[in-house]
Write a protein that holds these residues in place. Structure first.
Motif, PDB file in Angstrom:
ATOM      1  N   SER A 151     -51.773  -6.812  37.428  1.00 38.03           N
ATOM      2  CA  SER A 151     -52.675  -7.535  38.337  1.00 38.03           C
ATOM      3  C   SER A 151     -52.000  -8.781  38.885  1.00 38.03           C
ATOM      4  CB  SER A 151     -53.955  -7.928  37.601  1.00 38.03           C
ATOM      5  OG  SER A 151     -54.683  -6.782  37.217  1.00 38.03           O
ATOM      6  N   ARG A 152     -52.304  -9.099  40.135  1.00 41.55           N
ATOM      7  CA  ARG A 152     -51.759 -10.283  40.789  1.00 41.55           C
ATOM      8  C   ARG A 152     -52.925 -11.076  41.383  1.00 41.55           C
ATOM      9  NH1 ARG A 152     -47.215 -12.168  39.473  1.00 41.55           N
ATOM     10  NH2 ARG A 152     -47.295 -13.320  41.452  1.00 41.55           N
ATOM     11  N   TYR A 153     -53.375 -12.088  40.660  1.00 35.54           N
ATOM     12  CA  TYR A 153     -54.544 -12.863  41.078  1.00 35.54           C
ATOM     13  C   TYR A 153     -54.137 -13.995  42.024  1.00 35.54           C
ATOM     14  CZ  TYR A 153     -56.654 -10.369  37.168  1.00 35.54           C
ATOM     15  OH  TYR A 153     -57.099  -9.386  36.309  1.00 35.54           O
ATOM     16  N   ALA A 154     -53.646 -13.595  43.191  1.00 33.79           N
ATOM     17  CA  ALA A 154     -53.196 -14.570  44.181  1.00 33.79           C
ATOM     18  C   ALA A 154     -53.347 -13.973  45.568  1.00 33.79           C
ATOM     19  CB  ALA A 154     -51.733 -14.956  43.922  1.00 33.79           C
ATOM     20  N   ALA A 155     -53.302 -14.834  46.563  1.00 33.59           N
ATOM     21  CA  ALA A 155     -53.510 -14.404  47.948  1.00 33.59           C
ATOM     22  C   ALA A 155     -52.435 -13.425  48.396  1.00 33.59           C
ATOM     23  CB  ALA A 155     -53.519 -15.625  48.863  1.00 33.59           C
ATOM     24  N   MET A 201     -55.638   5.970  50.096  1.00 34.88           N
ATOM     25  CA  MET A 201     -55.952   4.548  49.963  1.00 34.88           C
ATOM     26  C   MET A 201     -56.478   4.293  48.560  1.00 34.88           C
ATOM     27  SD  MET A 201     -57.816   3.632  53.580  1.00 34.88           S
ATOM     28  CE  MET A 201     -57.247   4.345  55.136  1.00 34.88           C
ATOM     29  N   PHE A 202     -55.870   3.322  47.888  1.00 38.86           N
ATOM     30  CA  PHE A 202     -56.241   2.975  46.521  1.00 38.86           C
ATOM     31  C   PHE A 202     -56.762   1.544  46.466  1.00 38.86           C
ATOM     32  CE2 PHE A 202     -52.954   6.175  46.178  1.00 38.86           C
ATOM     33  CZ  PHE A 202     -53.343   6.985  45.124  1.00 38.86           C
ATOM     34  N   SER A 203     -57.727   1.319  45.589  1.00 41.55           N
ATOM     35  CA  SER A 203     -58.208  -0.032  45.359  1.00 41.55           C
ATOM     36  C   SER A 203     -58.561  -0.186  43.882  1.00 41.55           C
ATOM     37  CB  SER A 203     -59.408  -0.356  46.253  1.00 41.55           C
ATOM     38  OG  SER A 203     -59.657  -1.743  46.259  1.00 41.55           O
ATOM     39  N   PHE A 204     -59.249  -1.265  43.579  1.00 43.69           N
ATOM     40  CA  PHE A 204     -59.593  -1.589  42.195  1.00 43.69           C
ATOM     41  C   PHE A 204     -60.867  -2.424  42.200  1.00 43.69           C
ATOM     42  CE2 PHE A 204     -56.025  -4.008  43.934  1.00 43.69           C
ATOM     43  CZ  PHE A 204     -56.599  -5.253  44.101  1.00 43.69           C
ATOM     44  N   PHE A 205     -61.483  -2.550  41.054  1.00 41.15           N
ATOM     45  CA  PHE A 205     -62.644  -3.418  40.933  1.00 41.15           C
ATOM     46  C   PHE A 205     -62.129  -4.863  40.948  1.00 41.15           C
ATOM     47  CE2 PHE A 205     -65.988  -0.545  38.694  1.00 41.15           C
ATOM     48  CZ  PHE A 205     -65.671   0.499  39.552  1.00 41.15           C
ATOM     49  N   CYS A 206     -62.648  -5.663  41.865  1.00 41.21           N
ATOM     50  CA  CYS A 206     -62.115  -7.001  42.102  1.00 41.21           C
ATOM     51  C   CYS A 206     -63.092  -8.068  41.629  1.00 41.21           C
ATOM     52  CB  CYS A 206     -61.829  -7.168  43.597  1.00 41.21           C
ATOM     53  SG  CYS A 206     -61.180  -8.779  44.056  1.00 41.21           S
ATOM     54  N   GLY A 207     -62.594  -8.997  40.843  1.00 44.45           N
ATOM     55  CA  GLY A 207     -63.423 -10.096  40.372  1.00 44.45           C
ATOM     56  C   GLY A 207     -63.443 -11.270  41.321  1.00 44.45           C
ATOM     57  N   ARG A 235     -50.906 -10.695  34.199  1.00 44.41           N
ATOM     58  CA  ARG A 235     -51.328  -9.745  33.169  1.00 44.41           C
ATOM     59  C   ARG A 235     -50.289  -8.640  33.091  1.00 44.41           C
ATOM     60  NH1 ARG A 235     -57.010  -7.183  34.173  1.00 44.41           N
ATOM     61  NH2 ARG A 235     -56.353  -6.012  32.336  1.00 44.41           N
ATOM     62  N   GLY A 236     -50.541  -7.686  32.198  1.00 47.02           N
ATOM     63  CA  GLY A 236     -49.652  -6.541  32.058  1.00 47.02           C
ATOM     64  C   GLY A 236     -48.790  -6.675  30.820  1.00 47.02           C
ATOM     65  N   GLN A 237     -47.983  -5.642  30.570  1.00 49.63           N
ATOM     66  CA  GLN A 237     -47.188  -5.560  29.344  1.00 49.63           C
ATOM     67  C   GLN A 237     -48.119  -5.733  28.139  1.00 49.63           C
ATOM     68  OE1 GLN A 237     -43.529  -7.779  29.357  1.00 49.63           O
ATOM     69  NE2 GLN A 237     -43.062  -7.240  31.473  1.00 49.63           N
ATOM     70  N   GLY A 238     -49.082  -4.826  28.083  1.00 49.45           N
ATOM     71  CA  GLY A 238     -50.146  -4.872  27.090  1.00 49.45           C
ATOM     72  C   GLY A 238     -51.482  -4.900  27.804  1.00 49.45           C
ATOM     73  N   TRP A 239     -52.582  -4.840  27.030  1.00 46.01           N
ATOM     74  CA  TRP A 239     -53.912  -4.854  27.633  1.00 46.01           C
ATOM     75  C   TRP A 239     -54.819  -5.787  26.883  1.00 46.01           C
ATOM     76  CZ3 TRP A 239     -58.649  -1.579  26.598  1.00 46.01           C
ATOM     77  CH2 TRP A 239     -59.589  -1.700  27.633  1.00 46.01           C
TER      78      TRP A 239
END
Length: 418
Positions: A151-155, A201-207, A235-239
């Motif tokens: 995940s990349r929580y940035a613009a 087209m792929f997406s994800f649940f976005c907070g 995040r990543g490299q684990g959950w």
């Protein structure tokens, strides 16, 4: 010079921009995306645009109009249209570990490439020039896909060069936030190249999208300075994976996901996200999310463990890809009842219930909201508690009015009295 785009002017004035970059991508260079305080991507118009470009922007911009969900078939007021809903993970342990949850999205992209369903993938990766930020990349191999995993929580503005991408030929998979996919899906009505060039087209649940100020807060809380960071992982490299920052001289810091998101990033989310009627990627072919395990009270826990993804195929194309990936052993998954999704994503369900209350508050403050037809916002609101709806209505009004007064006193004396 012709006046600025009325759509962009209205969207920016009401703080409805998501930063997707579509307006820049359709403007033949007349509009550029820039980073503006407190750290969001926003358009700046440098010269006039054609009437045709204005019409496309008005009909596709997710700050102006949100793509409606498909009619017919199975549909849930919180989770959108769906063909199948499963939980699972990438079968490859390397892919599973690299992903933010179970690596399902990365595994599906790799499978699509290996089966020649697409020639390349357009997705986000960390920006080497500013590791807490993002840039877009093209990937054609498993290794390249994994380089952008997590995940990349940035613009990011994944559609800022969409016209060029469509003109280059070949087929590509697109991965973006729900608002990005909404914009691209609506562009299909104006540009026939989209259906041919972007078969998946792929997406994800976005907070919600936090500003870069949120990431800087995290870095400072680690005892580091934002300008000395050379690598940053949300995040990543684990959950769910730790938030990790490092510097060129070998210093590093880390923070749990519960702290990085809960104490910092979630407090910096842009306003458009707070009234988003489709944060679950309902316009995508496939949307993935964290299949959180709940505690005794049913609230998701964020303890480190093997990643698990929630996967929702939404179209016949998405369903065919998911089945193919399962049959090939790329994905290990088990069916999930649609009623059980809320146990894994309670915040998304509650957000959808509150959209009517929040948009009513915005309208009461005499500001526009995006067109939200055929997105089941009324149906979702019927299951809201009256107290929650009232609390959200008043809170949103306060937020809108505070922003209005803040902007007013930042303006020049002439602008204040205009």
């Amino acid at each position: 010079m012709k006046p600025p785009s009325p759509t962009i002017a209205r969207v920016l004035a009401a703080d409805l921009c998501s930063g997707c970059g579509l307006c820049a991508g359709l403007s033949s260079g007349a509009i550029a995306m820039t980073t503006q305080e407190p750290g969001f991507a926003r358009p700046i118009q440098q010269r006039p645009i054609s009437r045709g470009a204005e019409a496309r922007i008005a009909g596709c911009c997710p700050g102006s109009k949100v793509a409606p969900w498909r009619s017919g078939g199975r549909r849930h007021p919180f989770w959108g249209p769906w063909q199948s809903t499963v939980t699972g993970a990438a079968s490859d342990p390397v892919v599973r570990y690299a992903g933010a949850s179970g690596g399902a999205l990365s595994a599906l992209l790799i499978h699509a490439l290996e089966r020649k369903l697409v020639d390349r993938v357009l997705h986000v990766e960390a920006d080497p020039a500013r590791p807490t930020g993002n840039r877009m990349r093209w990937s054609t191999t498993r290794k390249e896909v994994l380089a952008g995993a997590g995940s990349r929580y940035a613009a990011s503005s994944p559609l800022a060069a969409i016209d060029q991408a469509l003109g280059e030929g070949g087929r590509f998979a697109f991965v973006g936030k729900p608002c990005d996919v909404s914009a691209l899906r609506q562009l299909e009505r104006y540009d026939s190249r989209v259906a041919t060039a972007v078969p998946l087209m792929f997406s994800f649940f976005c907070g919600g999208l936090p500003s870069s100020a949120g990431a800087d807060e995290i870095v400072r809380a680690m005892g580091l300075a934002p300008d000395e960071i050379t690598a940053f992982r949300y995040r990543g490299q684990g959950w769910p994976g730790l938030t990790v920052a490092s510097t060129a001289d070998g210093r590093s810091g880390e923070m749990s996901y519960a702290d990085s998101w809960g104490r910092h990033l979630s407090r910096q989310v842009q306003f458009r996200c707070k009234i988003c009627p489709d944060a679950v990627g309902g316009a995508a072919d496939i949307a993935c999310a964290d299949a959180w395990y709940g505690d005794a009270a049913g609230y998701p826990t964020f303890e480190e463990q093997d990643g698990r993804s929630l996967i929702m195929s939404r179209t016949t194309v998405g369903e065919a890809l998911l089945r193919s990936a399962q049959e090939a052993g790329a994905i290990q998954a088990a069916p999930l009842a649609i009623a059980d999704v809320e146990r894994m994503q309670p915040a998304q369900a509650q957000r959808k219930r509150m959209i009517i209350a929040r948009t009513t508050a915005v309208r009461a403050c005499l500001q526009p909201v995006p067109v939200m037809r055929n997105l089941d916002v009324v149906t979702a609101a019927r299951s809201a508690r009256l107290y929650d709806a009232g609390h959200n209505l008043l809170g949103t009004m306060r937020r809108v009015l505070q922003r209005r007064w803040r902007n007013r006193w930042r303006a020049s004396p002439q602008e204040r009295t205009a």
